[in-house]
Design an enzyme around this catalytic site. Structure first.
Site: not given
Ligand SMILES: O=C(O)CCC(=O)C(=O)O
Ligand SMILES: [Mg+2]
Ligand SMILES: NC(=O)C1=CN([C@@H]2O[C@H](COP(=O)(O)OP(=O)(O)OC[C@H]3O[C@@H](n4cnc5c(N)ncnc54)[C@H](OP(=O)(O)O)[C@@H]3O)[C@@H](O)[C@H]2O)C=CC1
Length: 478
Positions: A163, A240, A365
């Site tokens: 990210y 993982k 996520d």
């Molecule tokens: O920022 C996004 O578009 C997705 C972020 C996301 O899926 C989350 O933070 O769970």
């Molecule tokens: Mg998400």
């Protein structure tokens, strides 16, 4: 120093939240910035604001009040600040100034275009812990047979992993250069990589996992576990590490290292608990027999590996028998670890065995959407992004664009994010009222489309988004 804004004006009344030792100091009249959000944010935010305000008014009879400060991000920001002004400086200034904010979802295009505004906010304010509780409200329909058994909190590292967004598109000059450098210099210089090569037509993404980032997240997870009653006072490190040894595997190792250093008196690892309890059951047990019991397949191992396990048993007993032996470990925080793919089936097959799931950004996520589905879906999945000097509250879900503007989406997850915000502020009475209102509305089958369609028998017609907010408020006095 006076803070100045280009296009927004803070409320003329209200005070500023400050932070001390990572904790907010909240006045009775805090100014709190909010971002409405794209897509269904237009439906969800008014419902959320109404419920939060009503709960505060009911709980404190006018003694406490939030002074909302509307700030802009996403599509709405572009309307006010101009094309491509998705995250204006005004918004960042306001969040920095006031410390606590709440937001609706923001759109991120797939493939090209802007990178996530949601992720950007977390990185800009160093909101390193994404906290996503998944607990069941009685009567909520679920695809799972025993959803009430799941009561977990995902602690997701929020600032690094893939990210960080450092990647190069296939076919670009830098991607080609990087692949060439890796294939000709770095990979051949690393014996464990053998003759591996990266395909020449690959895109490249970088996955940094740092010791600092991992340990500050695990620290927050353990601190939270310390507040939970038995048997929920445990932290599972999800990784993982069998495949990605120096990133995901290192996260696990750094997590255990932190638990055993900073939290030694109050923590026991799963492996340590086995070693201690083996000796408790049989005080004459030899080190080797103890090693045999904690390591399945011990007898098939090489002598070198056997010696390593025996050494571990010895050092655990030497280090903590006095403080943790004779059953003392049973009152400590349990820290264990599970491989990421396995935890997705474990939260379904053994939901009650887990509590806090601490993990890296991508795993967290995925895991938070999956866990939310078990307890009723994304309409019931709240979240908080917490740092040491700032916190932004937001739901687990996104903009759900096909439902936008129809006054039908479930506002529950942003309302519950508001509950987390109130709890974080120490306004527990208001938070409790909202939880009571949501529980009663669901128990009375007053629900939006997402829950209505799964209920037995289905609820028809379902409540609108705005009506669900009113239903929650109507149960405050029950
Ligand atoms: O920022 C996004 O578009 C997705 C972020 C996301 O899926 C989350 O933070 O769970
Ligand atoms: Mg998400
Ligand atoms: N923090 C953030 O702001 C986030 C933003 N996003 C962004 O949101 C956009 C849309 O993403 P998408 O993949 O469609 O995922 P979404 O989470 O927005 O929606 C997917 C589906 O989940 C269900 N859902 C979502 N929210 C609710 C709710 N409040 N109540 C009931 N059901 C809900 C709906 O299912 P159904 O239609 O079956 O009822 C919806 O169609 C993307 O741009 C993405 O990047 C994504 C995640 C987080």
């Amino acid at each position: 120093m006076t803070v100045s804004y280009e296009k927004i004006t803070p409320p003329t009344t209200g005070s500023t939240i400050t932070f001390s030792d990572g904790k907010p100091l909240v006045p009775d009249d805090p100014i709190i910035p909010f971002i409405r959000g794209d897509g269904t944010g237009v439906d969800i935010w008014p419902a959320t604001e109404k419920v939060i305000d009503a709960a505060i008014a009911t709980a404190y009879g006018g003694q406490r009040k939030i002074h909302w400060f509307k700030v802009y991000a996403g599509d709405e920001a572009c309307e006010i600040y101009g094309t491509y002004q998705y995250l204006p400086q005004d918004t960042l200034t306001a969040i920095k100034e006031y410390g606590i904010a709440i937001k609706g979802p923001l759109t991120t295009p797939i493939g090209g275009g802007i990178r996530s505004l949601n992720v950007a906010l977390r990185q800009i304010f160093d909101l390193y812990a994404c906290v996503r509780p998944c607990r069941y409200y009685a009567g909520t329909p679920s695809p799972h047979k025993t959803p009430e058994k799941l009561d977990v909190i995902v602690y997701r590292e929020n600032t690094e992993d893939i990210y960080l967004g450092i990647e190069w598109k296939q076919g670009t000059e830098i991607a080609d250069k990087l692949i060439n450098y890796l294939n000709t210099e770095l990979i051949p210089a690393t014996p464990e990589h053998g003759k591996k090569q990266i395909p020449l037509d690959a895109g490249i993404g970088i996955k940094p996992i740092s010791k600092t980032g991992s340990q500050r997240l695990v620290r927050r997870a353990i601190e939270r576990a310390l507040t939970l009653p038995k048997p929920k006072n445990q932290v599972t490190l999800v990784h993982k590490g069998n495949i990605m040894k120096y990133t995901e595997g290192a996260f696990r190792d750094w997590g255990y290292e932190l638990a055993k250093s900073e939290f030694r008196d109050v923590c026991v690892t799963e492996m340590e608990s086995w070693i201690l309890s083996n000796k408790e059951k049989n005080p004459d047990l030899s080190i080797e027999d103890n090693a045999r019991m904690v390591e399945p397949g011990y007898d098939a191992l090489t002598d070198e590996k056997k010696a390593k396990i025996c050494q571990e048993v010895t050092s655990v007993l030497d280090a903590i028998w006095e403080t943790h032996g004779n059953g003392q470990w049973q009152d400590k925080i349990m820290v264990n670890d599970r491989i990421a793919d396995s935890i997705f089936q474990q939260i379904q097959t053994r939901p009650d065995e887990y509590s806090i799931l601490a993990t890296m950004n991508l795993n967290g996520d995925y895991l938070s959407d999956a866990a939310a589905a078990i307890v009723g879906g994304l309409g019931m999945g709240p979240g908080a992004n917490i740092g040491d000097t700032c916190a932004i509250f937001e739901a687990t879900h996104g903009t759900a664009p096909k439902h936008a503007g129809l006054d039908r989406i479930n506002p529950g997850s942003v309302i519950l994010s508001g509950v987390m915000m109130l709890e974080y502020m120490g306004w527990q009475e208001a938070a409790d009222l909202i939880k009571k209102g949501i529980a009663a509305a669901i128990a009375n089958r007053q629900v939006t489309y997402d829950l209505a369609r799964l209920m037995e028998p289905p609820v028809n017609p379902p409540l609108k988004c705005s009506e669900f907010a009113d239903a929650i408020i109507s149960h405050f006095g029950d």
